[in-house]
Scaffold this motif. Structure first.
Motif, PDB file in Angstrom:
ATOM      1  N   GLU A  33       0.741  -1.031   0.060  1.00 14.17           N
ATOM      2  CA  GLU A  33       0.024   0.019   0.143  1.00 14.17           C
ATOM      3  C   GLU A  33       0.925   1.532  -0.013  1.00 14.17           C
ATOM      4  OE1 GLU A  33      -4.109  -1.074   2.250  1.00 14.17           O
ATOM      5  OE2 GLU A  33      -2.220  -1.526   3.467  1.00 14.17           O
ATOM      6  N   LEU A  34       2.171   1.004   0.883  1.00 14.38           N
ATOM      7  CA  LEU A  34       2.919   2.339   0.716  1.00 14.38           C
ATOM      8  C   LEU A  34       3.434   2.577  -0.451  1.00 14.38           C
ATOM      9  CD1 LEU A  34       4.743   1.745   4.288  1.00 14.38           C
ATOM     10  CD2 LEU A  34       2.673   3.235   3.505  1.00 14.38           C
ATOM     11  N   ILE A  35       3.891   1.683  -1.058  1.00 13.97           N
ATOM     12  CA  ILE A  35       4.438   1.517  -2.559  1.00 13.97           C
ATOM     13  C   ILE A  35       3.573   2.009  -3.563  1.00 13.97           C
ATOM     14  CG2 ILE A  35       5.470   0.242  -4.564  1.00 13.97           C
ATOM     15  CD1 ILE A  35       6.532  -1.692  -2.406  1.00 13.97           C
ATOM     16  N   ASP A  36       2.347   1.754  -3.428  1.00 12.48           N
ATOM     17  CA  ASP A  36       1.106   2.206  -4.508  1.00 12.48           C
ATOM     18  C   ASP A  36       1.139   3.748  -4.301  1.00 12.48           C
ATOM     19  OD1 ASP A  36       0.747  -0.521  -5.632  1.00 12.48           O
ATOM     20  OD2 ASP A  36      -0.875  -0.957  -4.312  1.00 12.48           O
ATOM     21  N   LEU A  37       1.168   4.144  -2.957  1.00 10.52           N
ATOM     22  CA  LEU A  37       0.727   5.433  -2.593  1.00 10.52           C
ATOM     23  C   LEU A  37       1.983   6.362  -3.189  1.00 10.52           C
ATOM     24  CD1 LEU A  37      -1.291   7.148  -0.791  1.00 10.52           C
ATOM     25  CD2 LEU A  37       0.494   7.089   0.901  1.00 10.52           C
ATOM     26  N   GLY A  38       3.246   5.907  -3.307  1.00 11.18           N
ATOM     27  CA  GLY A  38       4.460   6.569  -3.685  1.00 11.18           C
ATOM     28  C   GLY A  38       4.488   6.531  -5.128  1.00 11.18           C
ATOM     29  N   LYS A  39       4.189   5.710  -5.609  1.00  9.46           N
ATOM     30  CA  LYS A  39       4.527   5.163  -7.026  1.00  9.46           C
ATOM     31  C   LYS A  39       4.467   6.156  -8.352  1.00  9.46           C
ATOM     32  CE  LYS A  39       2.396   1.372  -8.404  1.00  9.46           C
ATOM     33  NZ  LYS A  39       2.003   0.072  -8.405  1.00  9.46           N
ATOM     34  N   PRO A  40       3.322   6.927  -7.971  1.00  3.30           N
ATOM     35  CA  PRO A  40       2.986   7.874  -8.808  1.00  3.30           C
ATOM     36  C   PRO A  40       4.165   9.066  -8.983  1.00  3.30           C
ATOM     37  CG  PRO A  40       0.943   7.416  -7.960  1.00  3.30           C
ATOM     38  CD  PRO A  40       2.313   6.732  -6.932  1.00  3.30           C
ATOM     39  N   PHE A  41       4.894   9.036  -7.846  1.00  2.54           N
ATOM     40  CA  PHE A  41       5.771  10.285  -7.869  1.00  2.54           C
ATOM     41  C   PHE A  41       7.287   9.918  -8.183  1.00  2.54           C
ATOM     42  CE2 PHE A  41       2.074  10.872  -5.299  1.00  2.54           C
ATOM     43  CZ  PHE A  41       1.672  12.059  -5.592  1.00  2.54           C
ATOM     44  N   GLY A  42       7.277   8.636  -7.996  1.00  3.62           N
ATOM     45  CA  GLY A  42       8.974   8.125  -8.392  1.00  3.62           C
ATOM     46  C   GLY A  42       9.257   6.810  -7.921  1.00  3.62           C
ATOM     47  N   LYS A  43      10.203   6.310  -7.814  1.00  2.00           N
ATOM     48  CA  LYS A  43      10.550   4.891  -7.550  1.00  2.00           C
ATOM     49  C   LYS A  43      10.776   4.898  -6.192  1.00  2.00           C
ATOM     50  CE  LYS A  43      14.138   1.465  -8.640  1.00  2.00           C
ATOM     51  NZ  LYS A  43      13.208   0.299  -8.578  1.00  2.00           N
ATOM     52  N   VAL A  44       9.935   3.816  -5.590  1.00  2.00           N
ATOM     53  CA  VAL A  44       9.982   3.801  -3.910  1.00  2.00           C
ATOM     54  C   VAL A  44      10.956   2.521  -3.769  1.00  2.00           C
ATOM     55  CG1 VAL A  44       8.848   2.911  -2.006  1.00  2.00           C
ATOM     56  CG2 VAL A  44       7.695   4.509  -3.597  1.00  2.00           C
ATOM     57  N   VAL A  45      12.067   3.099  -3.270  1.00  2.89           N
ATOM     58  CA  VAL A  45      13.138   1.938  -3.163  1.00  2.89           C
ATOM     59  C   VAL A  45      13.205   1.205  -1.680  1.00  2.89           C
ATOM     60  CG1 VAL A  45      14.774   3.124  -4.491  1.00  2.89           C
ATOM     61  CG2 VAL A  45      14.720   3.827  -2.123  1.00  2.89           C
ATOM     62  N   ASN A  46      12.312   1.850  -0.961  1.00  7.49           N
ATOM     63  CA  ASN A  46      12.071   1.290   0.584  1.00  7.49           C
ATOM     64  C   ASN A  46      11.065   1.753   1.381  1.00  7.49           C
ATOM     65  OD1 ASN A  46      13.054  -0.480   2.666  1.00  7.49           O
ATOM     66  ND2 ASN A  46      14.993   0.299   3.182  1.00  7.49           N
ATOM     67  N   THR A  47      10.442   0.921   2.253  1.00  6.69           N
ATOM     68  CA  THR A  47       9.451   1.233   3.148  1.00  6.69           C
ATOM     69  C   THR A  47       9.486   0.595   4.550  1.00  6.69           C
ATOM     70  OG1 THR A  47       8.116  -0.654   2.622  1.00  6.69           O
ATOM     71  CG2 THR A  47       7.664   1.419   1.225  1.00  6.69           C
ATOM     72  N   LYS A  48       9.060   1.277   5.424  1.00  4.10           N
ATOM     73  CA  LYS A  48       9.044   0.828   6.795  1.00  4.10           C
ATOM     74  C   LYS A  48       7.572   0.859   7.426  1.00  4.10           C
ATOM     75  CE  LYS A  48      11.774   0.555  11.046  1.00  4.10           C
ATOM     76  NZ  LYS A  48      12.586  -0.733  10.629  1.00  4.10           N
ATOM     77  N   CYS A  49       6.970  -0.182   7.519  1.00  9.09           N
ATOM     78  CA  CYS A  49       5.687   0.166   8.119  1.00  9.09           C
ATOM     79  C   CYS A  49       5.394  -0.238   9.587  1.00  9.09           C
ATOM     80  CB  CYS A  49       4.563  -0.592   7.232  1.00  9.09           C
ATOM     81  SG  CYS A  49       5.182  -1.800   6.223  1.00  9.09           S
ATOM     82  N   ASN A  50       4.251  -0.002  10.025  1.00 11.19           N
ATOM     83  CA  ASN A  50       3.906  -0.257  11.368  1.00 11.19           C
ATOM     84  C   ASN A  50       4.873   0.239  12.473  1.00 11.19           C
ATOM     85  OD1 ASN A  50       1.830  -1.812  10.481  1.00 11.19           O
ATOM     86  ND2 ASN A  50       2.984  -3.407  10.097  1.00 11.19           N
ATOM     87  N   VAL A  51       5.222   1.543  12.173  1.00  7.95           N
ATOM     88  CA  VAL A  51       6.190   2.287  12.937  1.00  7.95           C
ATOM     89  C   VAL A  51       5.484   2.912  14.294  1.00  7.95           C
ATOM     90  CG1 VAL A  51       7.699   4.337  13.019  1.00  7.95           C
ATOM     91  CG2 VAL A  51       7.902   2.294  11.125  1.00  7.95           C
ATOM     92  N   GLY A  52       5.955   3.216  15.129  1.00 10.84           N
ATOM     93  CA  GLY A  52       5.484   3.855  16.518  1.00 10.84           C
ATOM     94  C   GLY A  52       4.765   3.190  17.095  1.00 10.84           C
ATOM     95  N   ALA A  53       4.339   3.736  18.469  1.00  8.37           N
ATOM     96  CA  ALA A  53       3.528   3.174  19.411  1.00  8.37           C
ATOM     97  C   ALA A  53       2.483   2.415  19.002  1.00  8.37           C
ATOM     98  CB  ALA A  53       3.509   4.116  20.671  1.00  8.37           C
ATOM     99  N   ASN A  54       1.583   3.251  18.227  1.00  6.07           N
ATOM    100  CA  ASN A  54       0.524   2.704  17.541  1.00  6.07           C
ATOM    101  C   ASN A  54       0.564   1.887  16.306  1.00  6.07           C
ATOM    102  OD1 ASN A  54      -0.736   4.225  19.925  1.00  6.07           O
ATOM    103  ND2 ASN A  54      -1.031   5.804  18.497  1.00  6.07           N
TER     104      ASN A  54
END
Length: 447
Positions: A33-54
């Motif tokens: 989902e993160l890649i899909d979100l960023g894809k229109p603007f460029g090449k997503v080379v890395n993601t990190k999800c489920n970050v933070g206390a919540n």
DNA sequence: AGCACA
């Protein structure tokens, strides 16, 4: 007067980075989902999800800084906010220049696990669920390999995760109460090697040190552990259950109740009474744990097939019932069997059980239900292996076998219905000599 | 709803 502020304006003063920080993400947002979100603007080379206390924050790293800038500028002026699954997410430049994927701790095996309990009712899951004994119980009850080694903990829990969604079929109701929605356990290794547990509480336990002080916050009025977390008060648990019986098409006698509730541990006392035009009963166990188990398993279930005699259970405020006299509506199973103590009790007007006569009076004489069996010396310990604490009597008097018209049937002649439906902890089958019968079959599914 | 393990 644009930038005289000396206040740190977090939102607008972030220097650009090819890493974007996202927050307010929906639950369990995926890398895709993160890649899909960023894809229109460029090449997503890395993601990190489920970050933070919540666990609702994330990072997206683009191949090029301009791509990150493009995404930020687009949404800065867009009328449509960035969304994931229809939920608005907020973007800003990260204060770091690249995503550091801490592959280290989670992947390097250690002796401490980081377990994340996820799900609607994750906060209601008791700390005891994580104890090895429970895991072993689950595995053995699920007819899977029973493994003893402590260092198999990880694998056992891993299995546990896979099986958790199937808990209805695989007796996971012993793990979580029936009214808790399914949870999953996400498990990685922790970098810790030894946890410093300061006190026993509903959130921390040191099972190796029974002398640790108990946190006051973990104790309710009756001195029992309460399962509520974060100070949330749950219905206070009790060793005494209040059962009300709905849709009572068939007789529910003291003996039927005794049989049903004995499946989870020794029943000490039962008192039946009429209330609001219906039948209610108080069932006393020697300990809270057994009552919790019984409630979690039986709540909402029907004693007989066809939706008859549906049980509703709550915790009573009583902790010790005062049974004045043993009759067909109330009984104290902890007193010595009068038939053995006094072979001729009927001359005494107040003599329990025998003197009261009635259909229930003789039923326990000579049967394996003899009340002397349930003395609280064989009680399950709070953190002990409950798989081995169900007394033999319970294993032979499973709720699958009961009668409506003749409340007492010796175990050896009990009818058998749907073996395995009510598999009990610590044993996986039905009485070997169960026989067929013509009565409403017990139904373990709620109707 | 505010930066990566409380």
């Amino acid at each position: 007067m644009a930038s005289v502020s000396s206040q740190p304006q977090f939102r607008y003063t972030q220097p650009p980075s090819k890493v974007l920080h996202l927050r307010n993400l929906p639950w369990e947002c995926t890398e895709e989902e993160l890649i899909d979100l960023g894809k229109p603007f460029g090449k997503v080379v890395n993601t990190k999800c489920n970050v933070g206390a919540n666990r609702n924050q994330a990072f997206i790293e683009f191949a090029d800084l301009n791509q990150a800038i493009a995404m930020i500028s687009y949404y800065a002026s867009s009328s449509e906010p960035a969304q994931v699954r229809g939920k608005t997410v907020y973007l800003q430049y990260s204060n770091r220049q690249e995503i550091v994927n801490n592959k280290t701790t989670a992947d390097v095996a250690g002796n401490v696990l980081l377990v994340t309990i996820e799900g609607q009712d994750a906060r209601l899951v008791s700390i005891d669920v994580l104890h090895l004994d429970h895991v072993k119980g689950i595995i053995s009850n699920g007819s899977l390999v029973h493994r003893e080694k402590e260092n198999m903990y990880f694998q056992l829990l891993d299995l546990c995760i896979k099986l958790l969604p199937l808990r209805r079929q695989l007796d996971f109701r012993y793990l979580l109460s029936e009214n808790i929605s399914p949870c999953t356990l996400r498990i990685t290794y922790s970098a810790h090697t030894d946890l410093s547990v300061k006190f026993q509480s509903h959130r921390s336990r040191d099972y190796t040190n029974p002398y640790l002080p108990v946190a006051p916050s973990a104790i309710d009025g009756s001195g029992q552990f309460s399962l509520g977390l974060d100070g949330k008060k749950l219905e206070p648990e009790s060793n005494v259950l209040l059962a009300s019986i709905e849709n009572m098409q068939y007789a529910v006698t003291l003996d039927v109740l005794h049989m049903v509730f004995s499946a989870f541990g020794p029943v000490q006392k039962i008192a039946m009474f009429d209330k609001n035009g219906g039948l209610q009963a108080l069932i006393q166990y020697p300990d809270v744990q057994t009552a919790v188990l019984a409630k979690g398993t039986l709540e909402g279930h029907c004693i007989y097939d066809g939706g008859f005699c549906k049980l509703h259970l709550s915790y009573s405020r009583h902790t010790d019932l005062s049974i004045k006299v043993n009759n067909d509506r109330s009984r104290d199973y902890t007193i010595p069997n009068p038939a053995m103590v006094n072979p001729q009790p009927s001359t005494l007007g107040q003599q329990p059980v025998q003197a009261m006569g009635g259909p229930a009076a003789h039923q326990y004489n000579g049967a394996p239900y003899a009340s002397g069996l349930q003395q609280p010396t064989m009680l399950p310990q709070p953190s002990g292996g409950w798989t081995s604490t169900v007394p033999a009597v319970a294993q032979q008097s499973m709720p699958v076998q009961m009668s409506n018209h003749h409340p007492y049937i010796p175990p050896s002649s009990m009818p058998q219905t749907n073996p395995g439906m009510m598999r009990m902890p610590g044993q996986g089958g039905v009485p070997p000599d169960a026989a067929g019968g013509a009565m409403p079959p017990y139904r373990s599914n709620q109707m």
